[in-house]
Design an enzyme around this catalytic site. Structure first.
Site, mmCIF file in Angstrom:
data_model
loop_
_atom_site.group_PDB
_atom_site.id
_atom_site.type_symbol
_atom_site.label_atom_id
_atom_site.label_comp_id
_atom_site.label_asym_id
_atom_site.label_seq_id
_atom_site.Cartn_x
_atom_site.Cartn_y
_atom_site.Cartn_z
ATOM 1 C CG ASP A 124 26.074 59.653 -50.648
ATOM 2 O OD1 ASP A 124 25.850 58.647 -49.954
ATOM 3 O OD2 ASP A 124 25.765 59.728 -51.856
ATOM 4 C CG ASP A 132 23.542 58.149 -44.933
ATOM 5 O OD1 ASP A 132 22.875 57.389 -44.221
ATOM 6 O OD2 ASP A 132 23.419 58.193 -46.168
ATOM 7 C CG ASP A 185 14.658 56.777 -53.587
ATOM 8 O OD1 ASP A 185 14.672 57.737 -52.805
ATOM 9 O OD2 ASP A 185 13.974 55.747 -53.387
#
Length: 368
Positions: free
Chosen positions: A160, A198, A349
């Site tokens: 991330d 990701d 989230d």
């Protein structure tokens, strides 16, 4: 244009996923196969979020850029899928909440439309001493039921880009060792591997040298998984239809080993995001066309994309979203191998509660 950073809530070992209704499909876009719609239920007064004790690793990815139109691709014969039967692992935050709240009026909807459905299982903590046994528990559970588990290794170093879900292995040597131990738990039955959400699409935060090293480790991971279990189906990170252009993403994927049948069965997209299924089908086919390779397909996270992405680009528990298409390995769409529920609906989230915690009010809003 400003590209927002990705957020994948990573705080533990396992998480589940679900079923749902299909989005409205714009006439000019490829039409997805039909999926039953859920009948809306009356609203139930929201209660304060009450996260369960089980820590989850299900992600919440911010939109990166305005959508890039995906070109139509030529029609090809439908690929054979591994199985139509997906596995629901019996350990997740939503199941913990259902078991602990028998009298909550939202429970029947959350249980039937979220908790009872097939679940992706995340391995987000770098734990080399236990990962083999934990992966084996999932894959053997699926094999015992004749169903196909979905597992998500999520421990790449620099995860991330140091954002909300930072963490992972301390370095790539440690990561490679963790991958070896992960592979030792894959067994010999069918299993779907969603390799590091990701890790490819978000690699622009790395230097050129760091990116090359990460991609080498990802290519190695795919080879190790398929050598350990030839029936494993390994998919690489393609971001989503609102991020990189297909040709750009395909170039990154090729460098990460996703075009080689020795390491890859194709790509995944839309993990923890909200882009409509039709957009993702068109985008994934365009990525696959640009990627090349033989016999590659795509899987799409449809967990929360029933109403598509918010027009304002909101990524954090946006209102007005609904469950997407039901998880299945039989989509009826050429080169689309599966619709999966990778993000667990109801896990925040970061706006409906602490990132990764389960919010029954949010889950109920998505499911009803």
């Amino acid at each position: 244009m400003v590209a927002a950073a990705s957020v994948v809530v990573a705080a533990g070992t396992v998480s589940g996923v679900i079923s749902a209704s299909g989005p409205d499909v714009p006439e000019a876009r490829p039409v997805s196969s039909a999926s039953p719609r859920l009948v809306p239920l009356p609203a139930v007064p929201s209660a304060s979020p009450s996260p369960s004790a089980t820590v989850s690793a299900s992600p919440s990815v911010r939109p990166k850029r305005p959508s890039v139109p995906a070109p139509r691709s030529s029609s090809r014969a439908k690929r054979t899928t591994a199985s139509a039967r997906l596995y629901r692992h019996p350990d997740s935050r939503v199941l913990d909440w259902v078991r602990a709240h028998a009298d909550d009026p939202r429970r029947p909807v959350i249980e039937s439309r979220i908790a009872d459905q097939p679940a992706a299982v995340w391995f987000a903590d770098w734990s080399p001493d236990t990962v083999t046994a934990r992966v084996r528990a999932v894959t053997s559970g699926g094999a015992a039921e004749g169903r196909v588990p979905v597992v998500v290794p999520y421990a790449i170093p620099g995860r991330d880009c140091g954002g909300h879900s930072e963490g992972g292995a301390p370095d790539l040597d440690a990561y490679d060792e963790w991958i070896d131990r992960f592979a030792a738990g894959l067994g010999g039955a069918e299993v779907v591997v969603i390799l590091e959400p990701d890790s490819v699409a978000q690699a622009d935060c790395l230097s050129a040298g760091e990116r090359a090293e990460r991609f080498a480790s990802l290519g190695r991971a795919g080879r190790v998984f398929k050598e350990a279990n030839p029936r494993a189906r390994v998919y690489y990170d393609a971001g989503h239809s609102g991020w990189h252009a297909p040709a750009t993403q395909a170039d990154l994927l090729r460098r990460a080993g996703a075009a080689s049948s020795a390491s890859s069965d194709g790509v995944f997209s839309n993990v923890s995001n909200f882009h409509g299924t039709a957009d993702e089908i068109a985008y994934d086919r365009a990525v696959l066309d640009a990627l090349g390779g033989t016999g590659l397909g795509a899987v799409i996270d449809t967990s929360r994309n029933g109403n598509g992405a918010p027009a304002d680009g909101e990524w954090c528990d946006p209102a007005g979203r609904t469950l997407g298409r039901a998880p299945t390995l039989s989509t009826g769409e050429a080169r689309i191998d599966a619709y999966l529920w990778v993000k667990l609906p109801g896990e925040s989230d970061g706006c409906k509660g602490a990132p990764g915690t389960f919010s029954p009010s949010y889950a109920y809003d998505l499911a009803r």
